[in-house]
Design an enzyme around this catalytic site. Structure first.
Site, short mmCIF file in Angstrom:
data_model
loop_
_atom_site.label_atom_id
_atom_site.label_comp_id
_atom_site.label_asym_id
_atom_site.label_seq_id
_atom_site.Cartn_x
_atom_site.Cartn_y
_atom_site.Cartn_z
N ARG A 1 1.03 -1.00 0.21
CA ARG A 1 -0.10 0.11 0.17
C ARG A 1 0.81 1.55 -0.12
O ARG A 1 2.51 1.07 0.91
CB ARG A 1 -1.12 0.20 1.01
CG ARG A 1 -1.98 -1.34 1.40
CD ARG A 1 -2.82 -0.84 -0.03
NE ARG A 1 -4.09 -1.89 -0.05
CZ ARG A 1 -4.03 -2.80 -0.15
NH1 ARG A 1 -3.66 -2.94 -1.54
NH2 ARG A 1 -5.10 -3.69 -1.00
N GLU B 1 -4.25 6.55 -5.23
CA GLU B 1 -4.45 6.55 -6.28
C GLU B 1 -5.79 6.76 -7.40
O GLU B 1 -6.78 7.17 -6.04
CB GLU B 1 -4.93 4.87 -6.05
CG GLU B 1 -2.81 4.87 -5.98
CD GLU B 1 -2.64 3.25 -5.88
OE1 GLU B 1 -4.15 1.96 -6.06
OE2 GLU B 1 -2.05 2.69 -5.13
N HIS C 1 -1.05 0.14 -9.40
CA HIS C 1 -1.29 -1.48 -8.82
C HIS C 1 -2.17 -2.47 -9.59
O HIS C 1 -3.13 -2.70 -9.28
CB HIS C 1 -2.46 -0.24 -8.12
CG HIS C 1 -3.21 -0.89 -7.07
ND1 HIS C 1 -3.47 -0.73 -5.78
CD2 HIS C 1 -2.74 -2.25 -6.86
CE1 HIS C 1 -3.93 -1.12 -4.56
NE2 HIS C 1 -3.16 -2.29 -5.25
#
Length: 327
Positions: A238, A267, A286
């Site tokens: 993360r 994000e 991601h």
């Protein structure tokens, strides 16, 4: 009457086929755009179930409007986008999809490590831009992986899977976790180390710990300064675990050699993000669990969790087990 379920994004057909016979589905139709907050607030008011993604913020304010909600099914390995405490106080079950993405995410983590160490993206761009003129002894030279030392912060399921891959490269593996993983020490030969020791001894520091209040900004300027100037930092966990300004400064000034990032604090990361301006950063959007097979399995497991919760059963991947104990 079927229970109403709000679905915050277009899903694989296999998951919809599981849900449709038993639920009245209210699906946000976009695949690449999150459901607007106002639409979610409106739709959730009379919903019995919520099928959401990591990109959806499920906070106390939203839950205050969800008077019938019984189950939140998160199609993600984590659940830091959900206020689990607020859900538990309302006796709402929270579920996630942790196990099915372990090996896929470990594959991506190791691929990111290799790409960063050997400057794969930079080299590909060099070739496509027509900059390759001749062979040169030190052209695009990177860091060796075989026989190097890897330090893993967070030796859970995915961290252990990354360690298994490191064994195939004859790497020495150090790890730091909240709890000792004696099984992994025996089976994989990994060595427990204090965080500062891990940082100072590792050629590759791989972050695999969840984002919690305790791990937020775990890696800052002090920790980066402990690392070798030839070290590579890999974050596939993360974004909030790493102080991004401190990382930018460390990469820009040569405190560490490079970083490979699959996650960012905010994000999606914008093209003008400072870290994306650095040539020694390999960045991905991601995609840790982004294989076709794994994403379909995640979608189906999230559907299974949701259906079990709506039927009054204990979902396979229940996060807040205290809700069932209270009931």
């Amino acid at each position: 009457m079927k229970p109403k379920v709000v679905v915050t994004r277009k899903l694989p057909d296999q998951a919809i086929e599981m849900l449709a016979p038993y639920c009245e589905l209210d699906i946000w139709p976009a695949e690449d755009e999150p459901i607007p907050r106002k639409v979610l607030e409106q739709n959730i008011r009379d919903a019995d179930g919520l099928y959401c993604l990591l990109t959806d913020t499920i906070d106390q304010t939203l839950l205050d409007q969800a008077h019938r909600l019984r189950v939140i099914s998160n199609m993600a390995g984590g659940y830091n986008n959900i206020d689990v405490g607020a859900a538990s106080r309302r006796r709402i079950m929270v579920t996630n999809t942790p196990d099915v993405l372990t090996e896929t995410t470990a594959d991506l983590t190791f691929a990111l490590l290799m790409a960063t160490a050997r400057r794969i993206v930079e080299a590909e761009r060099f070739l496509r831009n027509g900059e390759w003129r001749t062979w040169s002894p030190m052209l695009l030279t990177g860091q060796d992986i075989y026989g190097a030392t890897m330090g893993i912060i967070g030796l859970g399921r995915i961290g252990s899977a990354v360690a298994r891959r490191a064994c195939g490269f004859n790497m020495r593996v150090l790890y730091h976790s909240t709890h000792r993983n004696e099984l992994a020490e025996q089976e994989l030969g990994v060595e427990y180390a204090r965080l500062d020791e891990l940082l100072s001894q590792s050629d590759f520091v791989v972050i695999m710990t969840p984002l919690t209040p305790q791990t937020r900004n775990l890696i800052g300027a002090r920790e980066l300064a402990l690392m070798k100037p030839t070290a590579v930092l890999i974050n596939a966990a993360r974004g909030g675990i790493v102080d991004e300004q401190a990382l930018y400064d460390a990469l820009k000034s040569g405190v560490i050699w490079a970083a490979g990032l699959d996650v960012f604090e905010q994000e999606p990361a914008m093209p003008d993000h400072p870290l994306l301006s650095l040539p020694n950063v390999t960045a991905l959007p991601h995609i840790g669990s982004a294989s076709i097979r794994t994403r379909v399995r995640m979608a189906k497991l999230a559907a299974e969790n949701l259906l079990d919760g709506l039927a009054g059963k204990v979902p396979k991947c229940l996060v807040n087990k205290e809700v069932m104990e209270e009931n």
